[in-house]
Design an enzyme around this catalytic site. Structure first.
Site, mmCIF file in Angstrom:
data_model
loop_
_atom_site.group_PDB
_atom_site.id
_atom_site.type_symbol
_atom_site.label_atom_id
_atom_site.label_comp_id
_atom_site.label_asym_id
_atom_site.label_seq_id
_atom_site.Cartn_x
_atom_site.Cartn_y
_atom_site.Cartn_z
ATOM 1 N N HIS A 26 0.801 -1.228 0.000
ATOM 2 C CA HIS A 26 0.000 0.000 0.000
ATOM 3 C C HIS A 26 0.837 1.284 0.000
ATOM 4 C CE1 HIS A 26 0.301 -0.386 4.363
ATOM 5 N NE2 HIS A 26 -0.514 -1.399 4.384
ATOM 6 N N HIS A 80 -5.291 -10.489 13.488
ATOM 7 C CA HIS A 80 -5.449 -9.210 12.770
ATOM 8 C C HIS A 80 -6.254 -9.448 11.493
ATOM 9 C CE1 HIS A 80 -4.487 -5.380 11.084
ATOM 10 N NE2 HIS A 80 -3.328 -5.648 10.538
ATOM 11 N N GLU A 82 -6.426 -7.536 8.730
ATOM 12 C CA GLU A 82 -5.865 -7.104 7.440
ATOM 13 C C GLU A 82 -5.557 -8.342 6.582
ATOM 14 O OE1 GLU A 82 -2.624 -4.307 7.773
ATOM 15 O OE2 GLU A 82 -2.873 -3.658 5.690
ATOM 16 N N ASP A 84 -3.448 -9.393 4.496
ATOM 17 C CA ASP A 84 -2.169 -10.091 4.331
ATOM 18 C C ASP A 84 -2.060 -11.228 5.358
ATOM 19 O OD1 ASP A 84 -2.054 -7.954 6.162
ATOM 20 O OD2 ASP A 84 0.110 -7.732 5.998
ATOM 21 N N HIS A 146 -1.816 -2.180 14.513
ATOM 22 C CA HIS A 146 -2.084 -0.850 14.014
ATOM 23 C C HIS A 146 -3.521 -0.672 13.541
ATOM 24 C CE1 HIS A 146 -1.561 -1.903 9.570
ATOM 25 N NE2 HIS A 146 -1.509 -3.025 10.226
ATOM 26 N N ASP A 165 1.751 -8.066 13.263
ATOM 27 C CA ASP A 165 2.534 -7.032 12.566
ATOM 28 C C ASP A 165 3.651 -6.435 13.436
ATOM 29 O OD1 ASP A 165 1.430 -7.019 10.004
ATOM 30 O OD2 ASP A 165 -0.202 -5.677 10.580
ATOM 31 N N TYR A 193 10.043 -0.788 8.688
ATOM 32 C CA TYR A 193 8.657 -1.206 8.908
ATOM 33 C C TYR A 193 8.008 -0.339 9.982
ATOM 34 C CZ TYR A 193 4.725 -4.336 9.600
ATOM 35 O OH TYR A 193 3.463 -4.853 9.672
ATOM 36 N N HIS A 224 5.567 -10.955 9.709
ATOM 37 C CA HIS A 224 6.370 -10.633 8.518
ATOM 38 C C HIS A 224 7.846 -10.760 8.884
ATOM 39 C CE1 HIS A 224 2.965 -8.788 6.409
ATOM 40 N NE2 HIS A 224 2.715 -8.070 7.482
HETATM 41 FE FE LIG Z 1 -1.529 -4.962 9.292
HETATM 42 FE FE LIG Z 2 0.811 -7.292 8.023
#
Ligand SMILES: [Fe+2]
Ligand SMILES: [Fe+2]
Ligand SMILES: Cc1cc2nc3c(=O)[nH]c(=O)nc-3n(C[C@H](O)[C@H](O)[C@H](O)COP(=O)(O)O)c2cc1C
Length: 394
Positions: A26, A80, A82, A84, A146, A165, A193, A224
């Site tokens: 993003h 999370h 999100e 990913d 986040h 994350d 990051y 990650h």
């Molecule tokens: Fe995230």
């Molecule tokens: Fe992530």
């Protein structure tokens, strides 16, 4: 050859996927790709912690299949929403009756991404524990780190924090551990990051670090990048970044049409350098904003320049300022500079942004058309002045 799972502790496997190709997250440039780390905890109840981006579903399931039958998964912890990390969740659910474990906000978010009407879901809060046999999973909500739904999962007996994350790095590698790529190198990627994803949430990060300091952590397994066998190193780094601990460093960021503003930038840089302060210079059109943000995170001061075009700053500087206002670095010394032709505008507008960020703002330096030697001397002196102030602060 099938993708191999990696046993990170007895009965706990990395079953994620490495994304060698992605370069854009993003808008955040990830020049070394990334990985999406999912973990399989094999106990009386088989638990999958997080999943991967949807297009890596098959890769993840092949890894899982080498350890257990995917249909045997009893729990899927979703730290999370999100995609990913949750992108492959619905596909895993097709294979199993597993209960999905998440926060209240996680449930709401997941059910906006997927049809969860038939799913069994269990909502957890900070401190809740789930026995999966020999092991106990403990959950800690980390709202706004986040997203509102975030939480982390702690495997009590193994002292492993599956942090999603937090503490991650966009870094694709064949290695799975910090030590294998080099701890310093891993911290460097984690800084990039942090600066681009977590910088606005420093106060929350500090509070959560305090909360987590009460538990014993032997390994941090983020979602990650590499796994931290040296959790202390990354915990210390996070504590520094969250407090915006600064170095004796000036970051000069600018763009120019006909080189006048770049002459001013270089003179400021040389002035600061003459006082022994580290200087990083970025012509923002040539450089990557994500890299600049990582340098600003621990800089004592920031000088931002643009010439005026059509009464305002250049589009590249505008884009940089938009990111800067979103990421909200704190406690920096700041100044605006630039060349203009008639009524100007850019320098005043940059100053307004610096004030909005509550930087300690010095009077700006505006120069009509090409700077004279005398004007360049003023720019040099501004660099000297900034360096002195940076040294006083750090
Ligand atoms: Fe995230
Ligand atoms: Fe992530
Ligand atoms: C397309 C264009 C638009 C400009 N618009 C303005 C303007 O609105 N106000 C102003 O004061 N100067 C304006 N200028 C003049 C530049 O700001 C001036 O030439 C300045 O010295 C350029 O600095 P640089 O070499 O760092 O780009 C404009 C110049 C160009 C080429």
């Amino acid at each position: 050859m099938k993708p191999e799972p990696v046993e990170i502790a007895k009965g706990i496997y990395w079953v994620g996927a490495v994304d060698w190709e992605e370069r854009d997250f993003h808008g955040f440039r990830i020049e070394r790709g990334s990985s999406y780390n999912a973990y399989l905890v094999v106990d009386e109840k088989i638990t999958l912690v997080d999943t991967v981006k949807q297009r890596f579903f098959h890769e993840m399931i092949e890894r899982v299949s080498q350890v257990v039958e995917p249909s045997e998964i009893d729990y899927i912890v979703s730290n999370h929403v999100e995609t990913d990390h949750s992108g492959a969740l619905a596909d895993v659910k097709e294979l199993t009756d597993a209960t999905v474990i998440c926060t209240e906000k996680g449930k709401k978010g997941l059910c906006k991404h997927f049809d969860c009407s038939e799913w069994e879901m269990k909502v957890v809060k900070t401190g809740d524990e789930l026995s999966i046999g020999r092991r106990t999973l403990m959950f800690v909500e980390t709202p706004m780190l986040h997203w509102p739904d975030n939480m982390v999962t702690y495997v009590k007996e193994d002292k492993i924090l599956m942090s999603n994350d937090a503490f991650g790095q966009h870094f694709a590698s064949v290695e799975r551990y910090d030590e294998e790529v080099g701890v310093d190198e891993a911290v460097r990627w984690a800084k990039l990051y942090y600066a681009n994803i977590l910088m606005p949430f420093g106060e929350l990060v500090k509070r959560k670090l305090e909360e987590l300091s009460t538990i014993e952590i032997e390994m941090i397994a983020p979602s990650h990048g590499v796994i931290w066998k040296n959790p202390q190193r990354i915990l210390e780094a996070y504590s520094k970044w969250a407090s915006f601990v600064s170095e004796r460093k000036l970051v000069v960021v600018y763009d120019t049409m006909w080189e006048s503003t770049s002459r001013i930038a270089k003179a400021i840089a040389e002035g600061a350098g003459s006082e022994g302060v580290d200087v990083r210079v970025f012509r923002v059109r040539n450089d990557d904003i994500s890299d600049i943000m990582a340098e600003i995170l621990d800089a004592g001061g920031v000088a931002i320049g643009s010439s005026t075009m059509h009464n305002t700053f250049l589009p590249s500087v505008s884009s940089f300022l938009t990111s800067l206002q979103g990421l909200r670095p704190k406690g920096k010394l700041g100044v605006a500079f630039g060349s203009y032709g008639w009524s100007g505008g850019a320098v005043k507008q940059i100053t307004e942004v610096l004030e909005k960020l509550r930087f300690d703002v010095l009077p700006p330096l505006q120069i009509r058309y090409r700077p004279t030697d005398e004007e360049l001397r003023k720019a040099f002196d501004l660099g000297v002045n900034m360096a002195e102030k940076i040294k006083e602060r750090v």
